[in-house]
Design a protein around this motif. Structure first.
Motif, short mmCIF file in Angstrom:
data_model
loop_
_atom_site.label_atom_id
_atom_site.label_comp_id
_atom_site.label_asym_id
_atom_site.label_seq_id
_atom_site.Cartn_x
_atom_site.Cartn_y
_atom_site.Cartn_z
N ILE A 192 38.80 0.86 12.82
CA ILE A 192 39.89 -0.10 13.03
C ILE A 192 40.66 -0.29 11.72
O ILE A 192 41.89 -0.30 11.71
CB ILE A 192 39.36 -1.47 13.54
CG1 ILE A 192 38.60 -1.31 14.85
CG2 ILE A 192 40.49 -2.49 13.68
CD1 ILE A 192 39.41 -0.76 15.99
N VAL A 193 39.94 -0.43 10.62
CA VAL A 193 40.60 -0.56 9.31
C VAL A 193 41.43 0.70 9.03
O VAL A 193 42.58 0.61 8.61
CB VAL A 193 39.58 -0.81 8.18
CG1 VAL A 193 40.22 -0.67 6.80
CG2 VAL A 193 38.94 -2.18 8.33
N MET A 194 40.85 1.86 9.29
CA MET A 194 41.58 3.10 9.04
C MET A 194 42.83 3.19 9.90
O MET A 194 43.89 3.62 9.42
CB MET A 194 40.66 4.31 9.27
CG MET A 194 39.47 4.37 8.32
SD MET A 194 39.92 4.25 6.57
CE MET A 194 40.75 5.80 6.33
N MET A 195 42.74 2.75 11.14
CA MET A 195 43.91 2.75 12.04
C MET A 195 44.98 1.79 11.51
O MET A 195 46.16 2.11 11.48
CB MET A 195 43.49 2.36 13.45
CG MET A 195 44.64 2.32 14.44
SD MET A 195 44.17 1.46 15.96
CE MET A 195 44.13 -0.23 15.38
N GLU A 196 44.55 0.60 11.06
CA GLU A 196 45.50 -0.38 10.54
C GLU A 196 46.15 0.09 9.24
O GLU A 196 47.29 -0.26 8.94
CB GLU A 196 44.81 -1.73 10.33
CG GLU A 196 44.46 -2.43 11.62
CD GLU A 196 43.70 -3.74 11.43
OE1 GLU A 196 43.61 -4.50 12.40
OE2 GLU A 196 43.18 -4.00 10.31
N LEU A 197 45.42 0.89 8.46
CA LEU A 197 45.96 1.40 7.20
C LEU A 197 46.88 2.60 7.40
O LEU A 197 47.62 2.97 6.48
CB LEU A 197 44.83 1.80 6.26
CG LEU A 197 44.09 0.67 5.56
CD1 LEU A 197 42.92 1.22 4.76
CD2 LEU A 197 45.02 -0.14 4.67
N ASP A 198 46.85 3.20 8.56
CA ASP A 198 47.63 4.42 8.81
C ASP A 198 49.10 4.29 8.42
O ASP A 198 49.63 5.17 7.75
CB ASP A 198 47.46 4.86 10.26
CG ASP A 198 47.91 6.29 10.47
OD1 ASP A 198 47.52 7.16 9.67
OD2 ASP A 198 48.68 6.53 11.43
N PRO A 199 49.78 3.21 8.79
CA PRO A 199 51.20 3.10 8.40
C PRO A 199 51.42 2.60 6.96
O PRO A 199 52.56 2.53 6.51
CB PRO A 199 51.77 2.10 9.41
CG PRO A 199 50.62 1.26 9.83
CD PRO A 199 49.41 2.16 9.74
N THR A 252 41.19 -4.98 6.51
CA THR A 252 42.39 -4.37 5.94
C THR A 252 43.06 -5.25 4.89
O THR A 252 43.64 -4.74 3.94
CB THR A 252 43.38 -4.05 7.09
OG1 THR A 252 42.64 -3.44 8.16
CG2 THR A 252 44.48 -3.12 6.65
N SER A 253 42.96 -6.57 5.04
CA SER A 253 43.63 -7.47 4.10
C SER A 253 43.10 -7.30 2.67
O SER A 253 43.84 -7.51 1.71
CB SER A 253 43.48 -8.93 4.56
OG SER A 253 42.14 -9.38 4.43
#
Length: 156
Positions: A42-49, A8-9
């Motif tokens: 996991i990346v998609m979940m972290e990008l959700d907000p 995500t970073s």
């Protein structure tokens, strides 16, 4: 073609003064098909907000150059082993999952700007010793800057 698991970073880095040049350059290599992006749930979940402009960066990459991957029990077990053996703490569970998913899905390299928990020489040694002991391959972990295709003027 090189398969790069991108955390995500790197996506968020496209909008960060310090990281945007190299994050955008790596995403451009995905967009052009120079490298393939391994994109986890996991990346998609972290990008959700995240802001819409951050999430929209992924839509610039054609689907044929993206491989979507999902977590599974082996990844959870490997991530939990990283934590149990002191490579990371419980607070860094998602970081452990990023490394486990990249390992299990055959990424050639994991790209990250997370210097404390992921792109950290001593921790990388721990991840890879655990990977080898558990019968998995080693994983190369680098910043986007380190894995970009050199421009013609940079070749020697």
């Amino acid at each position: 073609m090189i398969h790069v698991y991108t955390d995500t970073s790197v996506i968020g880095g496209c909008f960060d003064k310090e990281f945007k040049e190299h994050s955008n350059a790596l995403l451009n290599e995905f967009r052009l098909g120079i490298k393939k992006l391994l994109l986890s749930d996991i990346v998609m979940m972290e990008l959700d907000p995240a802001k819409d402009e951050v999430k929209a960066k992924l839509t610039e990459i054609p689907n044929r150059y993206k491989i979507e991957i999902k977590g599974h029990p082996k990844a959870i077990k490997l991530a939990e082993t990283y934590i149990a053996e002191g490579a990371l703490s419980n607070k860094c569970y998602n970081d452990a999952l990023h490394i486990a998913l990249a390992t299990l899905h055959g990424a050639d390299i994991l790209a990250s700007w997370n210097f404390k928990h992921i792109v950290n020489r001593d921790r990388i040694k721990l991840y890879n010793s655990i990977n080898l002991r558990m019968g998995y391959r080693i994983i190369e972990i680098r910043t986007p800057r380190e894995i970009l295709k050199p421009n013609d003027h940079e070749k020697k």
